[in-house]
Scaffold this motif. Sequence first.
Motif, mmCIF file in Angstrom:
data_model
loop_
_atom_site.group_PDB
_atom_site.id
_atom_site.type_symbol
_atom_site.label_atom_id
_atom_site.label_comp_id
_atom_site.label_asym_id
_atom_site.label_seq_id
_atom_site.Cartn_x
_atom_site.Cartn_y
_atom_site.Cartn_z
ATOM 1 N N VAL A 1 -5.843 -22.564 13.870
ATOM 2 C CA VAL A 1 -5.497 -21.715 13.399
ATOM 3 C C VAL A 1 -6.295 -20.229 12.892
ATOM 4 O O VAL A 1 -5.825 -20.066 13.000
ATOM 5 N N MET A 2 -6.280 -20.935 11.921
ATOM 6 C CA MET A 2 -7.210 -20.125 10.566
ATOM 7 C C MET A 2 -8.545 -19.627 11.126
ATOM 8 O O MET A 2 -9.024 -17.959 11.287
ATOM 9 N N ASP A 3 -8.817 -20.214 11.718
ATOM 10 C CA ASP A 3 -10.129 -19.535 12.662
ATOM 11 C C ASP A 3 -10.101 -19.184 13.887
ATOM 12 O O ASP A 3 -10.800 -18.258 13.811
ATOM 13 N N ALA A 4 -8.898 -18.987 14.026
ATOM 14 C CA ALA A 4 -8.200 -18.217 15.246
ATOM 15 C C ALA A 4 -7.819 -17.061 14.590
ATOM 16 O O ALA A 4 -7.718 -15.708 15.225
ATOM 17 N N CYS A 5 -7.287 -16.563 13.306
ATOM 18 C CA CYS A 5 -6.967 -16.044 12.785
ATOM 19 C C CYS A 5 -8.263 -15.055 11.849
ATOM 20 O O CYS A 5 -7.517 -13.898 10.656
ATOM 21 N N GLN A 6 -9.385 -15.171 12.150
ATOM 22 C CA GLN A 6 -10.308 -14.622 11.041
ATOM 23 C C GLN A 6 -9.885 -13.168 11.391
ATOM 24 O O GLN A 6 -9.813 -12.643 12.459
ATOM 25 N N GLY A 7 -10.182 -12.496 10.208
ATOM 26 C CA GLY A 7 -9.606 -10.944 10.039
ATOM 27 C C GLY A 7 -8.223 -9.866 9.873
ATOM 28 O O GLY A 7 -8.220 -8.908 10.518
ATOM 29 N N ILE A 8 -7.800 -11.486 10.055
ATOM 30 C CA ILE A 8 -6.063 -10.523 10.607
ATOM 31 C C ILE A 8 -4.982 -10.719 9.021
ATOM 32 O O ILE A 8 -5.493 -12.525 8.298
ATOM 33 N N ASN A 9 -4.958 -9.358 8.879
ATOM 34 C CA ASN A 9 -3.470 -9.577 7.412
ATOM 35 C C ASN A 9 -2.406 -8.466 7.888
ATOM 36 O O ASN A 9 -2.673 -8.270 8.832
ATOM 37 N N THR A 10 -2.012 -9.130 7.503
ATOM 38 C CA THR A 10 -0.280 -8.040 7.232
ATOM 39 C C THR A 10 0.047 -8.063 6.014
ATOM 40 O O THR A 10 0.010 -8.689 5.189
ATOM 41 N N LYS A 11 1.265 -6.749 6.104
ATOM 42 C CA LYS A 11 1.281 -6.715 4.311
ATOM 43 C C LYS A 11 3.023 -7.152 4.193
ATOM 44 O O LYS A 11 4.034 -6.921 2.971
ATOM 45 N N ARG A 12 3.560 -7.605 5.510
ATOM 46 C CA ARG A 12 4.998 -8.159 5.649
ATOM 47 C C ARG A 12 5.589 -9.145 4.595
ATOM 48 O O ARG A 12 6.131 -9.180 3.858
ATOM 49 N N PRO A 13 4.473 -10.172 4.734
ATOM 50 C CA PRO A 13 4.965 -11.329 3.590
ATOM 51 C C PRO A 13 5.195 -11.229 2.524
ATOM 52 O O PRO A 13 5.697 -11.673 1.701
ATOM 53 N N ALA A 14 4.085 -10.319 1.996
ATOM 54 C CA ALA A 14 4.069 -10.076 0.616
ATOM 55 C C ALA A 14 4.883 -9.483 0.517
ATOM 56 O O ALA A 14 4.988 -9.619 -1.281
ATOM 57 N N LYS A 15 5.746 -8.240 0.599
ATOM 58 C CA LYS A 15 6.956 -8.186 0.197
ATOM 59 C C LYS A 15 7.664 -8.933 -0.232
ATOM 60 O O LYS A 15 9.116 -8.244 -0.778
ATOM 61 N N LEU A 16 8.220 -10.327 0.448
ATOM 62 C CA LEU A 16 9.069 -11.613 0.278
ATOM 63 C C LEU A 16 8.151 -12.285 -0.991
ATOM 64 O O LEU A 16 9.395 -12.883 -0.991
ATOM 65 N N ARG A 17 7.786 -12.028 -1.869
ATOM 66 C CA ARG A 17 7.139 -12.301 -2.866
ATOM 67 C C ARG A 17 8.554 -12.251 -3.954
ATOM 68 O O ARG A 17 9.622 -11.230 -4.044
ATOM 69 N N TYR A 18 8.376 -13.118 -4.984
ATOM 70 C CA TYR A 18 9.428 -12.956 -6.015
ATOM 71 C C TYR A 18 8.764 -12.468 -7.013
ATOM 72 O O TYR A 18 8.390 -12.457 -7.630
ATOM 73 N N SER A 19 9.950 -10.788 -7.237
ATOM 74 C CA SER A 19 8.720 -10.372 -8.385
ATOM 75 C C SER A 19 9.588 -10.103 -9.587
ATOM 76 O O SER A 19 9.245 -9.364 -10.519
ATOM 77 N N ARG A 20 11.331 -10.926 -9.550
ATOM 78 C CA ARG A 20 11.663 -11.062 -11.159
ATOM 79 C C ARG A 20 11.066 -11.905 -11.706
ATOM 80 O O ARG A 20 10.289 -12.683 -12.018
ATOM 81 N N ALA A 21 11.303 -11.449 -13.251
ATOM 82 C CA ALA A 21 11.358 -13.059 -14.307
ATOM 83 C C ALA A 21 12.469 -13.763 -13.763
ATOM 84 O O ALA A 21 13.010 -14.251 -13.234
#
Length: 345
Positions: free
Chosen positions: A291-311
Amino acid sequence: MTQPLGPVMLDLEGPKLTAAEKRLLLEPTVGGVILFARNVENGYQVRQLCSDIRRVRADLLLAVDQEGGRVQRIKEGLTRLPAMARIGECYRTTPEEGLLLAKDAGWLLGMEMAACGLDLSFAPVLDVESGLSSVIGDRSFSSDPQHVVQLGSAFIQGLHDAGMAAVGKHFPGHGGVAADSHVALPVDDRPLEVIKQHDLVPFTQLASQLDGVMPAHVIYSAFDTRPAGFSPTWLGMLRESLGFKGCVFSDDLSMAGAHEAGDPKARAQAALAAGCDMLLVCNDRAAALDVMDACQGINTKRPAKLRYSRARPDLDALSALGRWRRTHAKLEALADKPQTSAETE
Protein backbone atom coordinates in the motif's frame (compact mmCIF):
# COMPACT_ATOMS: atom_id res chain seq x y z
CA MET A 1 0.12 26.11 8.82
CA THR A 2 -1.04 22.47 8.76
CA GLN A 3 1.48 20.31 6.91
CA PRO A 4 0.34 17.42 4.71
CA LEU A 5 0.69 13.83 5.86
CA GLY A 6 1.16 10.62 3.94
CA PRO A 7 -2.08 8.63 3.55
CA VAL A 8 -1.05 5.36 5.27
CA MET A 9 -1.78 4.48 8.91
CA LEU A 10 0.24 1.50 10.15
CA ASP A 11 0.25 -0.75 13.21
CA LEU A 12 3.19 -1.92 15.33
CA GLU A 13 4.39 -5.34 16.47
CA GLY A 14 4.54 -4.86 20.24
CA PRO A 15 4.74 -2.43 23.18
CA LYS A 16 8.06 -0.94 22.05
CA LEU A 17 9.27 0.40 18.73
CA THR A 18 11.65 -1.86 16.84
CA ALA A 19 14.54 -0.54 14.79
CA ALA A 20 12.75 -1.62 11.60
CA GLU A 21 9.60 0.26 12.65
CA LYS A 22 11.60 3.41 13.32
CA ARG A 23 12.89 3.27 9.76
CA LEU A 24 9.42 2.56 8.41
CA LEU A 25 7.84 5.53 10.20
CA LEU A 26 10.26 7.86 8.44
CA GLU A 27 8.77 6.96 5.05
CA PRO A 28 6.85 9.98 3.69
CA THR A 29 3.84 7.84 2.71
CA VAL A 30 3.23 7.05 6.41
CA GLY A 31 0.91 9.51 8.11
CA GLY A 32 -0.16 7.73 11.27
CA VAL A 33 0.02 4.81 13.68
CA ILE A 34 -2.84 2.85 15.22
CA LEU A 35 -2.30 0.94 18.47
CA PHE A 36 -3.81 -2.45 19.32
CA ALA A 37 -3.95 -4.46 22.55
CA ARG A 38 -0.59 -6.08 21.74
CA ASN A 39 1.00 -2.61 21.91
CA VAL A 40 -0.46 -1.87 25.33
CA GLU A 41 0.65 -2.73 28.87
CA ASN A 42 -0.85 0.27 30.69
CA GLY A 43 -1.52 3.96 30.24
CA TYR A 44 1.99 5.00 31.28
CA GLN A 45 3.64 2.60 28.84
CA VAL A 46 1.38 3.90 26.04
CA ARG A 47 2.42 7.45 26.91
CA GLN A 48 6.08 6.38 26.62
CA LEU A 49 5.43 4.57 23.33
CA CYS A 50 3.71 7.64 21.89
CA SER A 51 6.63 9.77 23.04
CA ASP A 52 9.07 7.38 21.36
CA ILE A 53 7.07 7.52 18.12
CA ARG A 54 7.05 11.32 18.19
CA ARG A 55 10.82 11.37 18.66
CA VAL A 56 11.02 9.55 15.32
CA ARG A 57 8.26 11.58 13.59
CA ALA A 58 6.62 14.38 15.57
CA ASP A 59 3.95 14.95 12.94
CA LEU A 60 2.39 11.48 12.85
CA LEU A 61 -1.27 11.03 13.82
CA LEU A 62 -1.55 8.52 16.69
CA ALA A 63 -4.82 6.66 17.10
CA VAL A 64 -6.50 3.80 18.94
CA ASP A 65 -9.88 2.04 19.12
CA GLN A 66 -11.02 2.90 22.63
CA GLU A 67 -14.81 2.78 22.51
CA GLY A 68 -15.68 1.01 25.74
CA GLY A 69 -17.03 -2.44 26.50
CA ARG A 70 -15.34 -5.14 24.41
CA VAL A 71 -13.49 -2.61 22.25
CA GLN A 72 -11.05 -1.09 24.70
CA ARG A 73 -7.33 -1.44 24.00
CA ILE A 74 -5.96 0.43 27.03
CA LYS A 75 -7.33 -0.98 30.27
CA GLU A 76 -4.70 -0.94 32.97
CA GLY A 77 -4.52 2.43 34.74
CA LEU A 78 -7.51 3.96 32.92
CA THR A 79 -11.27 4.02 33.43
CA ARG A 80 -13.10 0.81 32.55
CA LEU A 81 -15.56 2.15 30.01
CA PRO A 82 -18.94 0.45 29.63
CA ALA A 83 -20.33 -0.57 26.27
CA MET A 84 -22.25 2.37 24.83
CA ALA A 85 -25.50 0.38 25.08
CA ARG A 86 -25.26 0.83 28.87
CA ILE A 87 -25.43 4.60 28.35
CA GLY A 88 -28.30 4.03 25.95
CA GLU A 89 -30.16 2.20 28.71
CA CYS A 90 -29.66 5.19 31.04
CA TYR A 91 -31.05 7.45 28.34
CA ARG A 92 -34.15 5.31 27.88
CA THR A 93 -35.00 5.52 31.58
CA THR A 94 -33.78 9.07 32.33
CA PRO A 95 -33.00 11.03 29.12
CA GLU A 96 -31.42 14.05 30.81
CA GLU A 97 -29.06 11.92 32.86
CA GLY A 98 -28.23 9.74 29.86
CA LEU A 99 -27.26 12.73 27.74
CA LEU A 100 -25.09 14.18 30.50
CA LEU A 101 -23.36 10.83 30.98
CA ALA A 102 -22.73 10.48 27.24
CA LYS A 103 -21.15 13.93 27.17
CA ASP A 104 -19.05 13.24 30.26
CA ALA A 105 -18.00 9.87 28.84
CA GLY A 106 -16.76 11.53 25.65
CA TRP A 107 -14.88 14.10 27.73
CA LEU A 108 -13.28 11.48 29.99
CA LEU A 109 -12.29 9.34 27.01
CA GLY A 110 -10.75 12.35 25.30
CA MET A 111 -8.84 13.42 28.40
CA GLU A 112 -7.49 9.94 29.07
CA MET A 113 -6.42 9.40 25.46
CA ALA A 114 -4.76 12.81 25.37
CA ALA A 115 -2.95 12.02 28.63
CA CYS A 116 -1.67 8.79 27.07
CA GLY A 117 -0.15 10.80 24.20
CA LEU A 118 -2.72 9.88 21.55
CA ASP A 119 -4.40 12.21 19.05
CA LEU A 120 -7.72 10.40 18.71
CA SER A 121 -9.82 7.35 19.36
CA PHE A 122 -11.98 5.99 16.56
CA ALA A 123 -15.24 6.88 18.32
CA PRO A 124 -18.19 7.22 18.54
CA VAL A 125 -19.89 4.20 16.98
CA LEU A 126 -22.96 5.62 15.20
CA ASP A 127 -24.30 2.32 13.92
CA VAL A 128 -27.92 1.61 14.80
CA GLU A 129 -28.31 -1.76 16.53
CA SER A 130 -30.81 -4.06 14.82
CA GLY A 131 -30.31 -7.33 16.67
CA LEU A 132 -28.61 -8.81 13.59
CA SER A 133 -24.99 -7.76 13.90
CA SER A 134 -22.79 -9.57 16.40
CA VAL A 135 -19.85 -7.31 15.55
CA ILE A 136 -21.87 -4.17 16.45
CA GLY A 137 -24.31 -5.28 19.15
CA ASP A 138 -23.79 -3.36 22.38
CA ARG A 139 -21.17 -1.12 20.78
CA SER A 140 -24.18 0.86 19.51
CA PHE A 141 -25.94 3.39 21.72
CA SER A 142 -29.38 2.17 20.68
CA SER A 143 -31.71 0.49 18.21
CA ASP A 144 -33.51 3.84 17.85
CA PRO A 145 -31.80 6.12 15.28
CA GLN A 146 -32.84 9.28 17.12
CA HIS A 147 -31.40 7.97 20.39
CA VAL A 148 -28.13 7.33 18.56
CA VAL A 149 -28.25 10.91 17.25
CA GLN A 150 -28.86 12.44 20.67
CA LEU A 151 -26.30 10.34 22.52
CA GLY A 152 -23.77 10.52 19.69
CA SER A 153 -24.05 14.31 19.63
CA ALA A 154 -23.50 14.53 23.40
CA PHE A 155 -20.51 12.17 23.19
CA ILE A 156 -19.00 14.27 20.39
CA GLN A 157 -19.48 17.44 22.46
CA GLY A 158 -17.61 15.75 25.31
CA LEU A 159 -14.71 14.77 23.06
CA HIS A 160 -14.54 18.34 21.79
CA ASP A 161 -14.59 19.65 25.37
CA ALA A 162 -11.44 17.59 25.91
CA GLY A 163 -9.87 18.99 22.74
CA MET A 164 -10.14 15.70 20.85
CA ALA A 165 -11.50 14.95 17.40
CA ALA A 166 -14.57 12.75 16.91
CA VAL A 167 -14.52 10.00 14.27
CA GLY A 168 -17.91 8.42 13.57
CA LYS A 169 -18.20 4.88 12.27
CA HIS A 170 -19.22 2.84 10.27
CA PHE A 171 -20.83 4.96 7.52
CA PRO A 172 -23.57 4.49 6.34
CA GLY A 173 -24.28 1.91 9.09
CA HIS A 174 -23.07 -1.62 9.84
CA GLY A 175 -25.92 -2.60 12.16
CA GLY A 176 -28.26 -4.06 9.55
CA VAL A 177 -26.14 -7.05 8.46
CA ALA A 178 -25.29 -10.27 10.29
CA ALA A 179 -21.88 -10.94 8.71
CA ASP A 180 -18.72 -9.56 10.33
CA SER A 181 -16.66 -7.55 7.82
CA HIS A 182 -13.47 -8.64 9.61
CA VAL A 183 -13.97 -12.14 8.23
CA ALA A 184 -16.51 -11.76 5.40
CA LEU A 185 -17.99 -9.20 3.01
CA PRO A 186 -21.49 -8.37 4.27
CA VAL A 187 -24.18 -7.41 1.76
CA ASP A 188 -27.11 -5.25 2.88
CA ASP A 189 -29.93 -5.74 0.37
CA ARG A 190 -32.44 -3.35 1.93
CA PRO A 191 -33.90 -0.54 -0.21
CA LEU A 192 -31.96 2.71 -0.09
CA GLU A 193 -34.93 4.57 1.42
CA VAL A 194 -35.00 2.14 4.35
CA ILE A 195 -31.29 2.72 4.99
CA LYS A 196 -31.74 6.50 4.68
CA GLN A 197 -34.59 6.52 7.17
CA HIS A 198 -32.83 4.27 9.68
CA ASP A 199 -29.08 3.54 9.62
CA LEU A 200 -28.04 6.71 7.81
CA VAL A 201 -29.93 9.04 10.18
CA PRO A 202 -27.08 9.53 12.72
CA PHE A 203 -24.56 10.32 9.98
CA THR A 204 -26.98 12.67 8.22
CA GLN A 205 -27.70 14.63 11.39
CA LEU A 206 -24.19 14.58 12.87
CA ALA A 207 -22.00 15.04 9.77
CA SER A 208 -21.35 18.70 10.58
CA GLN A 209 -20.19 17.81 14.12
CA LEU A 210 -17.80 15.03 13.11
CA ASP A 211 -14.11 15.58 12.38
CA GLY A 212 -13.65 12.16 10.82
CA VAL A 213 -15.73 9.32 9.39
CA MET A 214 -14.88 5.66 8.82
CA PRO A 215 -16.98 3.90 6.16
CA ALA A 216 -18.03 0.26 6.45
CA HIS A 217 -16.69 -2.66 4.46
CA VAL A 218 -20.30 -3.47 3.55
CA ILE A 219 -22.01 -3.57 0.15
CA TYR A 220 -25.39 -1.79 0.05
CA SER A 221 -26.59 -3.38 -3.15
CA ALA A 222 -29.55 -1.05 -3.75
CA PHE A 223 -27.12 1.87 -4.12
CA ASP A 224 -23.75 0.49 -5.27
CA THR A 225 -22.13 -2.87 -5.92
CA ARG A 226 -18.93 -1.75 -4.15
CA PRO A 227 -18.34 -1.67 -0.38
CA ALA A 228 -18.96 1.83 1.01
CA GLY A 229 -15.27 2.49 1.65
CA PHE A 230 -14.50 1.88 -2.04
CA SER A 231 -17.56 3.69 -3.35
CA PRO A 232 -17.31 7.20 -4.86
CA THR A 233 -21.12 7.15 -4.79
CA TRP A 234 -21.35 6.68 -1.01
CA LEU A 235 -18.44 8.97 -0.18
CA GLY A 236 -19.76 11.49 -2.68
CA MET A 237 -23.07 11.48 -0.80
CA LEU A 238 -21.16 11.97 2.46
CA ARG A 239 -19.34 15.01 1.08
CA GLU A 240 -22.03 16.56 -1.09
CA SER A 241 -25.45 15.69 0.34
CA LEU A 242 -24.42 15.44 3.99
CA GLY A 243 -21.89 18.27 3.79
CA PHE A 244 -19.12 16.41 5.61
CA LYS A 245 -15.85 18.34 5.42
CA GLY A 246 -13.56 16.26 7.64
CA CYS A 247 -11.22 13.31 7.17
CA VAL A 248 -12.38 9.97 5.76
CA PHE A 249 -10.47 6.99 7.17
CA SER A 250 -10.72 3.66 5.42
CA ASP A 251 -11.50 0.76 7.70
CA ASP A 252 -8.62 -1.73 7.84
CA LEU A 253 -7.73 -2.70 4.27
CA SER A 254 -6.55 -6.10 5.51
CA MET A 255 -10.06 -7.10 6.64
CA ALA A 256 -11.82 -9.75 4.61
CA GLY A 257 -14.51 -7.26 3.67
CA ALA A 258 -11.91 -5.21 1.80
CA HIS A 259 -10.58 -8.04 -0.36
CA GLU A 260 -13.37 -7.48 -2.90
CA ALA A 261 -11.30 -4.62 -4.29
CA GLY A 262 -8.34 -6.84 -5.18
CA ASP A 263 -4.76 -7.06 -3.94
CA PRO A 264 -3.40 -4.52 -1.40
CA LYS A 265 -2.34 -2.02 -4.06
CA ALA A 266 -5.71 -2.25 -5.79
CA ARG A 267 -7.50 -1.77 -2.45
CA ALA A 268 -5.44 1.33 -1.72
CA GLN A 269 -6.07 2.79 -5.16
CA ALA A 270 -9.80 2.05 -4.94
CA ALA A 271 -10.12 3.62 -1.48
CA LEU A 272 -8.24 6.76 -2.54
CA ALA A 273 -10.23 7.03 -5.76
CA ALA A 274 -13.46 6.73 -3.77
CA GLY A 275 -12.47 9.63 -1.53
CA CYS A 276 -10.65 8.20 1.49
CA ASP A 277 -7.96 10.48 2.95
CA MET A 278 -6.12 7.98 5.15
CA LEU A 279 -5.79 4.22 4.70
CA LEU A 280 -5.51 1.81 7.62
CA VAL A 281 -3.47 -1.32 6.92
CA CYS A 282 -3.17 -3.56 9.98
CA ASN A 283 -1.92 -7.03 10.93
CA ASP A 284 -0.25 -7.57 7.55
CA ARG A 285 3.11 -5.85 7.10
CA ALA A 286 3.61 -7.14 3.53
CA ALA A 287 0.25 -5.61 2.54
CA ALA A 288 1.18 -2.36 4.27
CA LEU A 289 4.41 -2.16 2.27
CA ASP A 290 2.47 -2.74 -0.95
CA VAL A 291 0.00 0.00 0.00
CA MET A 292 2.85 2.39 0.79
CA ASP A 293 4.31 1.65 -2.63
CA ALA A 294 0.94 2.44 -4.24
CA CYS A 295 0.73 5.75 -2.36
CA GLN A 296 4.05 7.28 -3.38
CA GLY A 297 3.71 11.05 -3.86
CA ILE A 298 0.23 11.25 -2.28
CA ASN A 299 -0.53 13.31 0.80
CA THR A 300 -3.37 15.26 2.35
CA LYS A 301 -3.87 17.96 4.97
CA ARG A 302 -7.13 16.57 6.35
CA PRO A 303 -5.67 13.96 8.75
CA ALA A 304 -3.14 16.47 10.12
CA LYS A 305 -5.99 18.71 11.27
CA LEU A 306 -7.04 16.00 13.74
CA ARG A 307 -3.85 16.17 15.80
CA TYR A 308 -4.35 16.95 19.47
CA SER A 309 -3.27 20.58 19.75
CA ARG A 310 -3.83 21.47 23.42
CA ALA A 311 -1.45 21.07 26.35
CA ARG A 312 -1.81 17.41 27.26
CA PRO A 313 -3.30 16.57 30.66
CA ASP A 314 -1.13 14.64 33.09
CA LEU A 315 -2.28 11.05 33.59
CA ASP A 316 -1.59 11.27 37.33
CA ALA A 317 -3.44 14.58 37.69
CA LEU A 318 -6.77 13.53 36.16
CA SER A 319 -8.09 12.24 39.49
CA ALA A 320 -7.77 15.78 40.88
CA LEU A 321 -10.55 16.90 38.52
CA GLY A 322 -14.04 16.69 40.00
CA ARG A 323 -15.59 15.96 36.60
CA TRP A 324 -13.22 13.04 36.08
CA ARG A 325 -13.90 11.57 39.53
CA ARG A 326 -17.67 11.76 39.11
CA THR A 327 -17.64 10.37 35.58
CA HIS A 328 -15.10 7.65 36.40
CA ALA A 329 -17.28 6.35 39.23
CA LYS A 330 -20.44 6.32 37.08
CA LEU A 331 -18.77 4.64 34.10
CA GLU A 332 -17.07 1.97 36.19
CA ALA A 333 -20.39 1.19 37.86
CA LEU A 334 -22.05 0.87 34.46
CA ALA A 335 -19.23 -1.36 33.21
CA ASP A 336 -20.16 -3.81 35.99
CA LYS A 337 -23.89 -3.61 35.25
CA PRO A 338 -25.46 -6.76 33.75
CA GLN A 339 -27.09 -6.45 30.34
CA THR A 340 -30.82 -5.84 30.61
CA SER A 341 -33.42 -8.03 28.92
CA ALA A 342 -34.46 -5.12 26.70
CA GLU A 343 -30.96 -5.05 25.24
CA THR A 344 -30.90 -8.76 24.43
CA GLU A 345 -34.23 -8.92 22.59
